[in-house]
Design a protein around this motif. Structure first.
Motif, PDB file in Angstrom:
ATOM      1  N   LYS A   3      17.804 -20.903  11.857  1.00  0.00           N
ATOM      2  CA  LYS A   3      18.508 -20.813  13.134  1.00  0.00           C
ATOM      3  C   LYS A   3      17.582 -20.195  14.171  1.00  0.00           C
ATOM      4  CE  LYS A   3      22.468 -22.247  11.596  1.00  0.00           C
ATOM      5  NZ  LYS A   3      23.107 -23.458  12.012  1.00  0.00           N
ATOM      6  N   ARG A   4      17.640 -20.728  15.398  1.00  0.00           N
ATOM      7  CA  ARG A   4      16.798 -20.253  16.500  1.00  0.00           C
ATOM      8  C   ARG A   4      17.606 -19.332  17.410  1.00  0.00           C
ATOM      9  NH1 ARG A   4      16.256 -25.420  16.127  1.00  0.00           N
ATOM     10  NH2 ARG A   4      17.401 -25.872  18.032  1.00  0.00           N
ATOM     11  N   ILE A   5      17.034 -18.163  17.709  1.00  0.00           N
ATOM     12  CA  ILE A   5      17.662 -17.198  18.608  1.00  0.00           C
ATOM     13  C   ILE A   5      16.724 -16.964  19.786  1.00  0.00           C
ATOM     14  CG2 ILE A   5      18.520 -14.844  18.873  1.00  0.00           C
ATOM     15  CD1 ILE A   5      19.264 -14.893  15.922  1.00  0.00           C
ATOM     16  N   LEU A   6      17.268 -17.148  20.983  1.00  0.00           N
ATOM     17  CA  LEU A   6      16.519 -16.876  22.203  1.00  0.00           C
ATOM     18  C   LEU A   6      16.815 -15.449  22.637  1.00  0.00           C
ATOM     19  CD1 LEU A   6      14.885 -17.572  24.755  1.00  0.00           C
ATOM     20  CD2 LEU A   6      16.968 -18.626  25.689  1.00  0.00           C
ATOM     21  N   VAL A   7      15.765 -14.651  22.756  1.00  0.00           N
ATOM     22  CA  VAL A   7      15.885 -13.265  23.221  1.00  0.00           C
ATOM     23  C   VAL A   7      15.342 -13.214  24.642  1.00  0.00           C
ATOM     24  CG1 VAL A   7      15.109 -10.884  22.876  1.00  0.00           C
ATOM     25  CG2 VAL A   7      15.648 -12.319  20.889  1.00  0.00           C
ATOM     26  N   VAL A   8      16.216 -12.905  25.603  1.00  0.00           N
ATOM     27  CA  VAL A   8      15.822 -12.807  27.004  1.00  0.00           C
ATOM     28  C   VAL A   8      15.865 -11.329  27.378  1.00  0.00           C
ATOM     29  CG1 VAL A   8      16.238 -13.627  29.351  1.00  0.00           C
ATOM     30  CG2 VAL A   8      16.929 -15.049  27.392  1.00  0.00           C
ATOM     31  N   GLU A   9      14.680 -10.733  27.487  1.00  0.00           N
ATOM     32  CA  GLU A   9      14.563  -9.278  27.691  1.00  0.00           C
ATOM     33  C   GLU A   9      13.247  -9.010  28.408  1.00  0.00           C
ATOM     34  OE1 GLU A   9      14.650  -5.653  28.158  1.00  0.00           O
ATOM     35  OE2 GLU A   9      16.384  -6.248  26.947  1.00  0.00           O
ATOM     36  N   ASP A  10      13.279  -8.210  29.468  1.00  0.00           N
ATOM     37  CA  ASP A  10      12.058  -7.943  30.228  1.00  0.00           C
ATOM     38  C   ASP A  10      11.208  -6.812  29.650  1.00  0.00           C
ATOM     39  OD1 ASP A  10      14.169  -6.249  31.066  1.00  0.00           O
ATOM     40  OD2 ASP A  10      13.182  -5.841  32.962  1.00  0.00           O
ATOM     41  N   GLN A  11      11.736  -6.012  28.761  1.00  0.00           N
ATOM     42  CA  GLN A  11      10.963  -4.909  28.182  1.00  0.00           C
ATOM     43  C   GLN A  11      10.355  -5.332  26.839  1.00  0.00           C
ATOM     44  OE1 GLN A  11      12.822  -1.046  28.207  1.00  0.00           O
ATOM     45  NE2 GLN A  11      14.193  -1.684  29.875  1.00  0.00           N
ATOM     46  N   LEU A  14      11.547  -3.615  23.499  1.00  0.00           N
ATOM     47  CA  LEU A  14      12.838  -4.073  22.988  1.00  0.00           C
ATOM     48  C   LEU A  14      12.730  -5.475  22.393  1.00  0.00           C
ATOM     49  CD1 LEU A  14      15.223  -2.752  25.772  1.00  0.00           C
ATOM     50  CD2 LEU A  14      14.757  -1.756  23.535  1.00  0.00           C
ATOM     51  N   ARG A  15      11.936  -6.347  23.035  1.00  0.00           N
ATOM     52  CA  ARG A  15      11.714  -7.679  22.456  1.00  0.00           C
ATOM     53  C   ARG A  15      11.047  -7.571  21.094  1.00  0.00           C
ATOM     54  NH1 ARG A  15       9.531  -8.956  27.304  1.00  0.00           N
ATOM     55  NH2 ARG A  15       7.517  -9.420  26.371  1.00  0.00           N
ATOM     56  N   ARG A  19      12.494  -9.014  17.743  1.00  0.00           N
ATOM     57  CA  ARG A  19      11.671 -10.024  17.066  1.00  0.00           C
ATOM     58  C   ARG A  19      11.434  -9.637  15.613  1.00  0.00           C
ATOM     59  NH1 ARG A  19       6.776  -8.813  18.859  1.00  0.00           N
ATOM     60  NH2 ARG A  19       7.335  -9.435  20.961  1.00  0.00           N
ATOM     61  N   ASP A  20      11.038  -8.396  15.378  1.00  0.00           N
ATOM     62  CA  ASP A  20      10.753  -7.940  14.013  1.00  0.00           C
ATOM     63  C   ASP A  20      12.008  -8.005  13.136  1.00  0.00           C
ATOM     64  OD1 ASP A  20       8.172  -7.483  14.856  1.00  0.00           O
ATOM     65  OD2 ASP A  20       8.388  -5.296  14.951  1.00  0.00           O
ATOM     66  N   PHE A  21      13.121  -7.514  13.658  1.00  0.00           N
ATOM     67  CA  PHE A  21      14.362  -7.500  12.890  1.00  0.00           C
ATOM     68  C   PHE A  21      14.843  -8.918  12.584  1.00  0.00           C
ATOM     69  CE2 PHE A  21      19.016  -7.605  12.750  1.00  0.00           C
ATOM     70  CZ  PHE A  21      19.236  -6.808  11.641  1.00  0.00           C
ATOM     71  N   LEU A  22      14.843  -9.771  13.597  1.00  0.00           N
ATOM     72  CA  LEU A  22      15.382 -11.116  13.416  1.00  0.00           C
ATOM     73  C   LEU A  22      14.483 -11.995  12.543  1.00  0.00           C
ATOM     74  CD1 LEU A  22      16.742 -11.674  17.027  1.00  0.00           C
ATOM     75  CD2 LEU A  22      18.104 -11.318  14.944  1.00  0.00           C
ATOM     76  N   THR A  23      13.183 -11.908  12.723  1.00  0.00           N
ATOM     77  CA  THR A  23      12.296 -12.716  11.875  1.00  0.00           C
ATOM     78  C   THR A  23      12.351 -12.244  10.426  1.00  0.00           C
ATOM     79  OG1 THR A  23      10.377 -11.375  12.527  1.00  0.00           O
ATOM     80  CG2 THR A  23      10.722 -13.436  13.724  1.00  0.00           C
ATOM     81  N   ALA A  24      12.481 -10.937  10.209  1.00  0.00           N
ATOM     82  CA  ALA A  24      12.617 -10.419   8.846  1.00  0.00           C
ATOM     83  C   ALA A  24      13.919 -10.883   8.208  1.00  0.00           C
ATOM     84  CB  ALA A  24      12.551  -8.891   8.850  1.00  0.00           C
ATOM     85  N   SER A  25      14.900 -11.203   9.043  1.00  0.00           N
ATOM     86  CA  SER A  25      16.195 -11.695   8.550  1.00  0.00           C
ATOM     87  C   SER A  25      16.227 -13.216   8.423  1.00  0.00           C
ATOM     88  CB  SER A  25      17.313 -11.238   9.491  1.00  0.00           C
ATOM     89  OG  SER A  25      17.379  -9.824   9.501  1.00  0.00           O
ATOM     90  N   GLY A  26      15.093 -13.862   8.690  1.00  0.00           N
ATOM     91  CA  GLY A  26      14.989 -15.299   8.477  1.00  0.00           C
ATOM     92  C   GLY A  26      15.246 -16.182   9.688  1.00  0.00           C
TER      93      GLY A  26
END
Length: 68
Positions: A3-11, A14-15, A19-26
């Motif tokens: 599944k693809r998740i778009l993270v829209v964040e200027d900092q 926080l990205r 990124r680390d949490f979500l990619t580690a979760s697959g």
């Protein structure tokens, strides 16, 4: 297919956390640094989920969400 998740964040920090949490979760993570880029990537990348910051440059999260 992951599944693809778009993270829209200027900092960046926080990205990076998301990124680390979500990619580690697959999940596949797509990133945007402002509302304008977020709208473009939401349309072009066809993410399954969008995590949207509210206060950002170019377009705030509310207006960016209205546009897609």
């Amino acid at each position: 297919m992951s599944k693809r998740i778009l993270v829209v964040e200027d900092q960046e920090d926080l990205r990076a956390i998301l990124r680390d949490f979500l990619t580690a979760s697959g999940y596949e993570v797509i990133e945007a640094v402002d509302g304008g880029e977020g709208v473009a990537k939401a349309v072009s990348e066809r993410a399954h989920l969008v995590l949207m910051d509210i206060q950002m440059p170019v377009l705030d999260g509310y207006e960016a969400t209205r546009q897609f």
